[in-house]
Design an enzyme around this catalytic site. Structure first.
Site, PDB file in Angstrom:
ATOM      1  N   GLU A 193       0.799  -1.237   0.000  1.00  0.00           N
ATOM      2  CA  GLU A 193       0.000   0.000   0.000  1.00  0.00           C
ATOM      3  C   GLU A 193       0.829   1.283   0.000  1.00  0.00           C
ATOM      4  O   GLU A 193       0.602   2.184   0.818  1.00  0.00           O
ATOM      5  CB  GLU A 193      -0.977  -0.015   1.185  1.00  0.00           C
ATOM      6  CG  GLU A 193      -1.898  -1.222   1.153  1.00  0.00           C
ATOM      7  CD  GLU A 193      -2.796  -1.360   2.389  1.00  0.00           C
ATOM      8  OE1 GLU A 193      -2.841  -0.434   3.203  1.00  0.00           O
ATOM      9  OE2 GLU A 193      -3.453  -2.406   2.517  1.00  0.00           O
ATOM     10  N   GLU A 244      -6.108 -10.781  -1.198  1.00  0.00           N
ATOM     11  CA  GLU A 244      -6.924 -10.548   0.007  1.00  0.00           C
ATOM     12  C   GLU A 244      -8.400 -10.511  -0.374  1.00  0.00           C
ATOM     13  O   GLU A 244      -9.152  -9.631   0.051  1.00  0.00           O
ATOM     14  CB  GLU A 244      -6.511  -9.225   0.677  1.00  0.00           C
ATOM     15  CG  GLU A 244      -5.033  -9.152   1.007  1.00  0.00           C
ATOM     16  CD  GLU A 244      -4.624  -7.885   1.779  1.00  0.00           C
ATOM     17  OE1 GLU A 244      -5.498  -7.176   2.299  1.00  0.00           O
ATOM     18  OE2 GLU A 244      -3.404  -7.646   1.853  1.00  0.00           O
TER      19      GLU A 244
HETATM   20  O1  9MR Z   1      -7.430  -8.217   8.536  1.00  0.00           O
HETATM   21  C1  9MR Z   1      -6.537  -7.353   9.194  1.00  0.00           C
HETATM   22  C2  9MR Z   1      -7.175  -6.853  10.488  1.00  0.00           C
HETATM   23  O2  9MR Z   1      -7.321  -7.923  11.412  1.00  0.00           O
HETATM   24  C3  9MR Z   1      -6.332  -5.740  11.094  1.00  0.00           C
HETATM   25  O3  9MR Z   1      -7.030  -5.192  12.220  1.00  0.00           O
HETATM   26  C4  9MR Z   1      -6.110  -4.663  10.044  1.00  0.00           C
HETATM   27  C5  9MR Z   1      -5.277  -3.507  10.571  1.00  0.00           C
HETATM   28  O4  9MR Z   1      -5.067  -2.559   9.569  1.00  0.00           O
HETATM   29  O5  9MR Z   1      -5.438  -5.227   8.924  1.00  0.00           O
HETATM   30  C6  9MR Z   1      -6.245  -6.175   8.272  1.00  0.00           C
HETATM   31  O6  9MR Z   1      -5.585  -6.656   7.117  1.00  0.00           O
HETATM   32  C7  9MR Z   1      -5.273  -5.687   6.107  1.00  0.00           C
HETATM   33  C8  9MR Z   1      -4.049  -6.195   5.381  1.00  0.00           C
HETATM   34  O7  9MR Z   1      -3.013  -6.452   6.275  1.00  0.00           O
HETATM   35  C9  9MR Z   1      -3.599  -5.185   4.311  1.00  0.00           C
HETATM   36  N1  9MR Z   1      -4.668  -4.857   3.413  1.00  0.00           N
HETATM   37  C10 9MR Z   1      -5.932  -4.457   4.033  1.00  0.00           C
HETATM   38  C11 9MR Z   1      -6.367  -5.521   5.050  1.00  0.00           C
HETATM   39  C12 9MR Z   1      -7.715  -5.179   5.626  1.00  0.00           C
HETATM   40  O8  9MR Z   1      -7.639  -4.003   6.360  1.00  0.00           O
END
Ligand code: 9MR
Length: 373
Positions: free
Chosen positions: A157, A262
């Site tokens: 990102e 994802e």
């Molecule tokens: O699924 C993840 C969630 O449990 C966390 O709280 C969150 C914190 O930002 O991150 C989520 O995963 C993210 C991933 O690492 C990167 N792309 C977006 C995902 C969804 O937010």
């Protein structure tokens, strides 16, 4: 005419077909990973309980259905490298061991990300210190799992929606070449591991253009980049199949692999689309924003299944360019989308329901491969 004959025949057909469906339902070989084994890896992001295998039913479902895993959180810098001179590999080690036990394709997520960032990283003020920090962080982690991880999200990102580079501590201190440095460090630490740039909303044309430029810049600077990860946090309507297809074509034209890293499909309304903010309508608004608190109506379940089916059809069309499809979670109860962008809603974005039962979307995807459950 002897009426017993047709009756017997019918009864036999019914008996055989019902036996078949029972057999198929419990048959361990009937799974997503087997159905798509000649096309691409089918993965899931695992939370800590799933990594620890606390629930044996869930553990066997994961082993049966998926041949790739990604850690949902435990390999982000705040967990893996919480202090400047301290690494904590405990949970990540369990994650890797689980993948190795089932001979899965193991994806590492993520080396460099502005979010869930170890606080000590944010204190860095100059390029020399940042360069040393990136070197220690990336080299230590990638070397630690050298030969045991199949691919890494090196940078996650890094882009704004308009395709420019996001303002982060990495950009602020080191400048735009932090990306090249990160990819070169990762390749040096494990020359064989696949290296990915990963981001969301790549169907947005401006952001996609930015991602294409980012990859070209890495290539021009002599860094090894093997793939682009499109996160795929989508909904029932957007992005369109044409937009998704365009991303596959644009990234594969750069000579890199494309993975959907994802994937989940929200069925809930998006608060940014709601016009008006009358505080007196708060409860009405929250009911509107959380329309299926108990269960998903059949009509939406079908819509979700058809959306997944159309997307997988497109993935199959471009299977020569796609390496892996990873769902962001195993079941609906686990999904981050229950708490984002509004906390405490009930969303239904994945292939297994809250009881870990396969949903209609699962069946549609299996039917695409002519496998009936
Ligand atoms: O699924 C993840 C969630 O449990 C966390 O709280 C969150 C914190 O930002 O991150 C989520 O995963 C993210 C991933 O690492 C990167 N792309 C977006 C995902 C969804 O937010």
């Amino acid at each position: 005419m002897n009426i017993a004959k047709p009756f017997l025949l019918m009864a036999t057909i019914l008996l055989v077909s019902s036996c078949n469906s029972v057999q198929k339902h419990t048959d361990a070989t009937v799974s997503l990973k087997n159905a798509y084994k000649d096309n691409f890896y089918i993965g899931a992001a695992l939370d800590t309980n799933q990594i620890k295998e606390t629930d044996t039913m869930v553990a066997s479902l994961i082993a049966k259905e998926f041949n790739s895993i990604t850690p949902e959180n435990c390999m982000k810098s705040m967990f893996l490298h919480p202090e400047k001179d301290k690494f904590d590999f405990k949970m990540a080690d369990k994650f890797i061991a689980l993948g190795e036990k089932h001979n899965m394709f193991i994806h590492g997520h993520t080396l460099i990300w502005h979010s869930q960032l170890a606080p000590w990283f944010t204190q860095i003020k100059d390029s020399v210190t940042m360069s040393a920090a990136l070197n220690n962080h990336i080299t230590t982690i990638v070397k630690n799992y050298k030969g045991r991880i199949d691919s890494w999200d090196v940078v996650n990102e890094a882009l704004n929606e308009d395709g420019t580079l996001r303002k982060t501590v990495f950009l602020d201190t080191y400048g735009k070449d932090y990306l090249t440095l990160a990819f070169k460090l990762a390749a040096k630490a494990d020359p064989k591991v696949d290296l990915y740039y990963n981001d969301y909303n790549l169907c947005n044309a401006k952001k996609r253009k930015g991602a294409v430029a980012l990859v070209k810049n890495l290539q021009k600077n002599g860094a090894k980049i093997d793939g682009v990860g499109e996160q795929g946090h989508w909904n029932l309507i957007t992005p369109s199949l044409d937009e998704i297809e365009q991303t596959i074509l644009d990234f594969s034209a750069l000579g890199v692999k494309v993975s959907f890293t994802e994937l989940d499909i929200s069925v809930l309304p998006n608060p940014w689309d709601v016009v008006g903010a009358d505080v007196n309508q708060k409860s009405e608004a929250s009911e509107k924003m959380n329309p299926y608190p108990k269960s998903l109506p059949d009509s939406i379940q079908t819509q979700l299944a058809e959306r997944y089916e159309a997307i997988f059809k497109l993935f199959l069309k471009h299977q020569d360019k796609i390496d892996r499809i990873t769902l962001w979670g195993v079941n609906d109860g686990q999904s981050w989308l229950n708490d984002w962008p509004i906390k405490g809603r009930s969303n239904y974005p994945l292939l297994f329901d809250r009881e870990f039962k396969a949903k209609k979307a699962y069946n549609n995807i299996m039917n695409l491969k002519e496998i009936k459950r």
